[in-house]
Design an enzyme around this catalytic site. Structure first.
Site, mmCIF file in Angstrom:
data_model
loop_
_atom_site.group_PDB
_atom_site.id
_atom_site.type_symbol
_atom_site.label_atom_id
_atom_site.label_comp_id
_atom_site.label_asym_id
_atom_site.label_seq_id
_atom_site.Cartn_x
_atom_site.Cartn_y
_atom_site.Cartn_z
ATOM 1 C CG ASP A 11 69.761 50.984 84.876
ATOM 2 O OD1 ASP A 11 69.653 49.827 84.151
ATOM 3 O OD2 ASP A 11 68.922 52.119 84.500
ATOM 4 C CB SER A 12 71.489 51.619 81.062
ATOM 5 O OG SER A 12 70.196 51.554 80.935
ATOM 6 C CE1 TYR A 43 74.981 50.925 79.332
ATOM 7 C CE2 TYR A 43 74.712 49.147 80.787
ATOM 8 C CZ TYR A 43 75.327 50.159 80.293
ATOM 9 O OH TYR A 43 76.278 50.679 81.290
ATOM 10 N N GLY A 44 69.461 48.758 75.777
ATOM 11 C CA GLY A 44 68.571 48.112 75.196
ATOM 12 C C GLY A 44 68.839 47.865 73.647
ATOM 13 C CB CYS A 74 70.452 47.175 83.653
ATOM 14 S SG CYS A 74 70.208 47.243 81.901
ATOM 15 C CG ASN A 75 65.169 43.848 83.400
ATOM 16 O OD1 ASN A 75 64.653 42.918 84.004
ATOM 17 N ND2 ASN A 75 64.751 44.873 83.733
ATOM 18 C CB THR A 76 69.615 45.222 78.399
ATOM 19 O OG1 THR A 76 68.301 46.032 78.356
ATOM 20 C CG2 THR A 76 70.162 45.145 77.025
ATOM 21 C CD GLU A 158 64.991 57.490 79.938
ATOM 22 O OE1 GLU A 158 65.547 58.391 79.189
ATOM 23 O OE2 GLU A 158 65.812 56.586 80.210
ATOM 24 C CB CYS A 190 62.338 46.922 80.828
ATOM 25 S SG CYS A 190 62.846 48.528 80.455
ATOM 26 C CB THR A 191 64.906 49.286 84.790
ATOM 27 O OG1 THR A 191 65.478 49.907 83.799
ATOM 28 C CG2 THR A 191 66.019 48.392 85.435
ATOM 29 C CG HIS A 192 62.790 52.969 81.817
ATOM 30 N ND1 HIS A 192 64.173 52.146 82.177
ATOM 31 C CD2 HIS A 192 63.298 54.107 81.437
ATOM 32 C CE1 HIS A 192 65.087 53.018 82.000
ATOM 33 N NE2 HIS A 192 64.626 54.223 81.442
HETATM 34 N N1 DGL Z 1 67.737 49.413 82.029
HETATM 35 C C1 DGL Z 1 67.383 48.986 80.926
HETATM 36 C C2 DGL Z 1 66.646 47.403 80.978
HETATM 37 O O1 DGL Z 1 66.061 47.228 82.058
HETATM 38 C C3 DGL Z 1 66.304 49.809 80.072
HETATM 39 C C4 DGL Z 1 66.846 51.077 79.489
HETATM 40 C C5 DGL Z 1 67.819 51.004 78.534
HETATM 41 O O2 DGL Z 1 67.704 50.290 77.294
HETATM 42 O O3 DGL Z 1 69.158 50.992 78.832
HETATM 43 O O4 DGL Z 1 66.563 46.812 80.005
#
Ligand code: DGL
Length: 276
Positions: A11-12, A43-44, A74-76, A158, A190-192
């Site tokens: 993941d990012s 990454y988003g 990571c979704n992005t 976060e 999104c993971t968060h």
């Molecule tokens: N992990 C990213 C996602 O799921 C969220 C955090 C990021 O922008 O890196 O899209």
């Protein structure tokens, strides 16, 4: 024969730990290697070409750990890089968008599905297309999709501001179009976002089903292990963590994302040393 090689997950940064914890739950016999690219997060907000390069570098690192499968937690990165990555590695690659789309299509009763994610993920329309594809496979007519980028949710998660007034006000603002659209199912793309479940559920109301893509993805991982005949037997389960930033920093913020327990012995590694 049991395949004891680990599953690689990246993941990012720390968000992918919400996916990892579901993989641990669904696949307790499996060893895992987690890589959080904290030094290059988020990454988003990055461009497609940048995220693809990062994803390929992260995968290269996981391959060096002899993983039997790569999970893009990571979704992005899933939205931008899945196809490129899947075409460049010999091991099965699992992303988080398709499982989330599938779960949403199975959950909806009124056909109105909401998707919330980073700006990057929403801009690709990958979720929209995945939901449309799955809905058509399941024979669902009249699917209506409403998308909304919620970039501030990442910072709130976060910061640990999950159940605060500022989180409620932010949710009210972001989720208004989804409420107006009458969605009965909302994909946390999104993971968060699973950390903000309480505030999001309160804002949307009890009648709305929230889809945690980590849960859906872990089931796909489990099925893929069986399908490829690469499941382990739990004889010696190891859990390794790597971060491209400082291990102490990673471990100090990881715990709530992981749900229980601290990642121990996190090591440092920079994947930007790989030429792509
Ligand atoms: N992990 C990213 C996602 O799921 C969220 C955090 C990021 O922008 O890196 O899209």
């Amino acid at each position: 024969m049991a395949d004891t090689r680990p599953i690689g997950v990246f993941d990012s940064g720390i968000g992918g730990l919400t996916v990892l914890r579901e993989i641990w739950r669904a696949c307790p016999d499996e060893s895992t290697v987690y890589f959080g690219d904290n030094s290059r997060a988020p990454y988003g907000t990055k461009s497609k070409s940048t995220v693809i390069k990062y994803a390929l570098q992260n995968a290269r690192f996981l391959e060096s750990k002899d993983v039997k499968m790569i999970v893009i937690a990571c979704n992005t990165a899933s939205a931008y890089a899945y196809e490129t990555l899947a075409g460049k590695t010999d091991v099965p690659v699992i992303e988080v968008v398709t499982p989330g789309a599938d779960a949403a299509c199975r959950a909806t009763k009124n056909g109105r599905i909401g998707i919330i994610a980073t700006k990057g993920t929403i801009s690709t329309a990958t979720y929209r297309h995945a939901v449309e594809r799955r809905a058509s496979e399941l024979g669902l007519d009249n699917i209506e999709i409403t998308e909304q980028a919620c970039p501030l949710f990442v910072s709130l998660a976060e910061e640990g501001w999950w159940d605060t007034e500022v989180a409620r006000l932010t949710a009210e603002e972001y989720l208004a179009p989804l409420k107006a659209a009458g969605v009965d199912t909302l994909v946390l793309g999104c993971t968060h976002y699973p950390l903000l479940t309480k505030v999001i559920q309160e804002e949307m109301g009890d009648g709305v089903t929230l889809v945690n893509t980590g849960v859906a993805t872990a089931e796909v991982v489990k099925a893929a292990l069986a399908e490829h005949g690469i499941a382990s037997d739990g004889a010696s389960v190891t859990k390794e963590f790597y971060t491209s930033d400082e291990p102490e920093l990673f471990e100090s913020v990881a715990s709530p994302f992981l749900g229980s327990g601290l990642p121990a012995g996190t090591k440092h590694f920079n994947t930007d040393r790989y030429e792509i």
